[in-house]
Each structure stands twice: as structure tokens, then as C-alpha cells.
Design a protein around this motif. Structure first.
Motif, PDB file in Angstrom:
ATOM      1  N   LYS A 164       6.425   1.107  -1.116  1.00  0.00           N
ATOM      2  CA  LYS A 164       5.170   0.749  -0.596  1.00  0.00           C
ATOM      3  C   LYS A 164       5.333  -0.622  -0.061  1.00  0.00           C
ATOM      4  O   LYS A 164       4.828  -1.154   0.712  1.00  0.00           O
ATOM      5  CB  LYS A 164       4.212   0.496  -1.677  1.00  0.00           C
ATOM      6  CG  LYS A 164       3.593   2.110  -2.118  1.00  0.00           C
ATOM      7  CD  LYS A 164       2.547   2.615  -0.989  1.00  0.00           C
ATOM      8  CE  LYS A 164       2.149   3.824  -1.711  1.00  0.00           C
ATOM      9  NZ  LYS A 164       0.971   4.348  -0.818  1.00  0.00           N
ATOM     10  N   ARG A 205      -1.278  -3.852  -3.045  1.00  0.00           N
ATOM     11  CA  ARG A 205      -2.158  -3.620  -4.237  1.00  0.00           C
ATOM     12  C   ARG A 205      -1.673  -2.311  -4.687  1.00  0.00           C
ATOM     13  O   ARG A 205      -1.367  -2.225  -6.047  1.00  0.00           O
ATOM     14  CB  ARG A 205      -3.442  -3.422  -3.713  1.00  0.00           C
ATOM     15  CG  ARG A 205      -4.396  -3.090  -4.803  1.00  0.00           C
ATOM     16  CD  ARG A 205      -5.776  -2.543  -4.493  1.00  0.00           C
ATOM     17  NE  ARG A 205      -5.725  -1.360  -4.051  1.00  0.00           N
ATOM     18  CZ  ARG A 205      -6.268  -0.563  -3.454  1.00  0.00           C
ATOM     19  NH1 ARG A 205      -7.538  -1.157  -3.107  1.00  0.00           N
ATOM     20  NH2 ARG A 205      -6.119   0.701  -2.792  1.00  0.00           N
ATOM     21  N   ASP A 206      -1.182  -1.248  -4.198  1.00  0.00           N
ATOM     22  CA  ASP A 206      -0.696   0.009  -4.618  1.00  0.00           C
ATOM     23  C   ASP A 206       0.498  -0.159  -5.285  1.00  0.00           C
ATOM     24  O   ASP A 206       1.062   0.058  -6.481  1.00  0.00           O
ATOM     25  CB  ASP A 206      -0.509   0.958  -3.485  1.00  0.00           C
ATOM     26  CG  ASP A 206      -1.617   1.656  -2.988  1.00  0.00           C
ATOM     27  OD1 ASP A 206      -2.767   1.566  -3.926  1.00  0.00           O
ATOM     28  OD2 ASP A 206      -1.686   2.214  -1.907  1.00  0.00           O
ATOM     29  N   GLU A 217      -4.299  -5.862   7.073  1.00  0.00           N
ATOM     30  CA  GLU A 217      -5.158  -5.051   6.343  1.00  0.00           C
ATOM     31  C   GLU A 217      -4.590  -3.789   5.681  1.00  0.00           C
ATOM     32  O   GLU A 217      -4.496  -3.681   4.382  1.00  0.00           O
ATOM     33  CB  GLU A 217      -6.373  -4.361   7.131  1.00  0.00           C
ATOM     34  CG  GLU A 217      -7.430  -3.800   6.053  1.00  0.00           C
ATOM     35  CD  GLU A 217      -8.525  -3.164   6.988  1.00  0.00           C
ATOM     36  OE1 GLU A 217      -8.797  -2.038   7.078  1.00  0.00           O
ATOM     37  OE2 GLU A 217      -9.462  -4.112   7.547  1.00  0.00           O
ATOM     38  N   GLY A 218      -3.837  -3.225   6.472  1.00  0.00           N
ATOM     39  CA  GLY A 218      -2.964  -2.057   5.693  1.00  0.00           C
ATOM     40  C   GLY A 218      -1.892  -2.684   4.772  1.00  0.00           C
ATOM     41  O   GLY A 218      -1.985  -1.962   3.693  1.00  0.00           O
ATOM     42  N   VAL A 246      -2.280  -5.233   2.705  1.00  0.00           N
ATOM     43  CA  VAL A 246      -2.990  -5.676   1.638  1.00  0.00           C
ATOM     44  C   VAL A 246      -3.107  -4.449   0.598  1.00  0.00           C
ATOM     45  O   VAL A 246      -2.707  -4.489  -0.711  1.00  0.00           O
ATOM     46  CB  VAL A 246      -4.369  -6.086   1.997  1.00  0.00           C
ATOM     47  CG1 VAL A 246      -5.282  -6.470   0.704  1.00  0.00           C
ATOM     48  CG2 VAL A 246      -4.155  -7.687   2.516  1.00  0.00           C
ATOM     49  N   PHE A 247      -3.669  -3.360   1.080  1.00  0.00           N
ATOM     50  CA  PHE A 247      -3.647  -1.948   0.528  1.00  0.00           C
ATOM     51  C   PHE A 247      -2.369  -1.688  -0.199  1.00  0.00           C
ATOM     52  O   PHE A 247      -2.190  -1.064  -1.367  1.00  0.00           O
ATOM     53  CB  PHE A 247      -4.331  -0.894   1.197  1.00  0.00           C
ATOM     54  CG  PHE A 247      -5.860  -1.205   1.440  1.00  0.00           C
ATOM     55  CD1 PHE A 247      -6.789  -1.167   0.653  1.00  0.00           C
ATOM     56  CD2 PHE A 247      -6.208  -1.487   2.746  1.00  0.00           C
ATOM     57  CE1 PHE A 247      -7.982  -1.330   0.725  1.00  0.00           C
ATOM     58  CE2 PHE A 247      -7.484  -1.907   2.969  1.00  0.00           C
ATOM     59  CZ  PHE A 247      -8.462  -1.951   1.987  1.00  0.00           C
ATOM     60  N   LEU A 248      -1.280  -1.669   0.709  1.00  0.00           N
ATOM     61  CA  LEU A 248       0.094  -1.285   0.231  1.00  0.00           C
ATOM     62  C   LEU A 248       0.660  -2.085  -0.916  1.00  0.00           C
ATOM     63  O   LEU A 248       1.265  -1.699  -1.821  1.00  0.00           O
ATOM     64  CB  LEU A 248       1.133  -1.153   1.483  1.00  0.00           C
ATOM     65  CG  LEU A 248       0.828  -0.034   2.403  1.00  0.00           C
ATOM     66  CD1 LEU A 248       1.513  -0.409   3.844  1.00  0.00           C
ATOM     67  CD2 LEU A 248       1.122   1.321   1.908  1.00  0.00           C
TER      68      LEU A 248
END
Length: 87
Positions: A34, A53-54, A46-47, A49-51
Motif C-alpha cells: 500500500k 491510512r490502510d 487524495e488516493g 492519503v487513503f492508501l
């Protein structure tokens, strides 16, 4: 059975330290993947940030599994439980 609400996985609980360590390694590998995706040129901010976080979630779960495996390997060093009050 243990349910992982984030991924929808249902798997049996295990107290086997070796199995827990294997699961922790798998989670660390997923976290690294990730993080690699988050740093890729094609990934948006933005993507990323989510990756990230995962990845942090995978690392946290891996640390929990490693701690449980450590407790299983050293049962004498476990945190003592509070005694139940009988009245």
C-alpha cells in the motif's frame, strides 16, 4: 470465528503463535505494498492519503498479532488479570 469488518473477512481465531506471526508478516507485506502504491507517480494525493491510512491499519493489526504471539511464547509474563470481587 473472527470478523474483520473493514475487509469483510471471516476467519477462525487461532492461538497458535506461529500462525499469528505468519499473519503479522502478511499484514506487513500488505502495508508495504500500500505504501509503495501511495508513492507511485500515478497515485493522486487524495488516493495516497487513503492508501497510507490502510497501510497504517495493517501495521497496527500486525503489531497486535505480534504482541499476542509474544504473550503466547512467554505466558508467565502476561499482564495479571484483576481478581473478581465476591461479596
Amino acid at each position: 470465528m473472527a470478523n474483520d469488518m473493514a475487509t469483510g473477512e471471516v476467519r477462525p481465531q487461532t492461538d497458535d503463535a506461529a500462525a499469528l506471526l505468519k499473519e503479522a508478516e502478511d499484514l506487513e507485506s500488505r502495508a508495504a505494498h500500500k505504501e509503495q502504491q501511495a508513492g507511485a507517480d500515478w497515485c493522486s494525493a487524495e488516493g495516497a492519503v487513503f492508501l497510507e491510512r490502510d497501510a497504517a491499519g495493517f501495521r497496527e493489526r500486525a503489531a497486535t498479532k505480534r504482541a499476542k504471539a509474544q504473550q503466547l511464547c512467554n505466558p508467565g509474563h502476561a499482564v495479571p488479570q484483576k481478581e473478581e470481587c465476591r461479596g
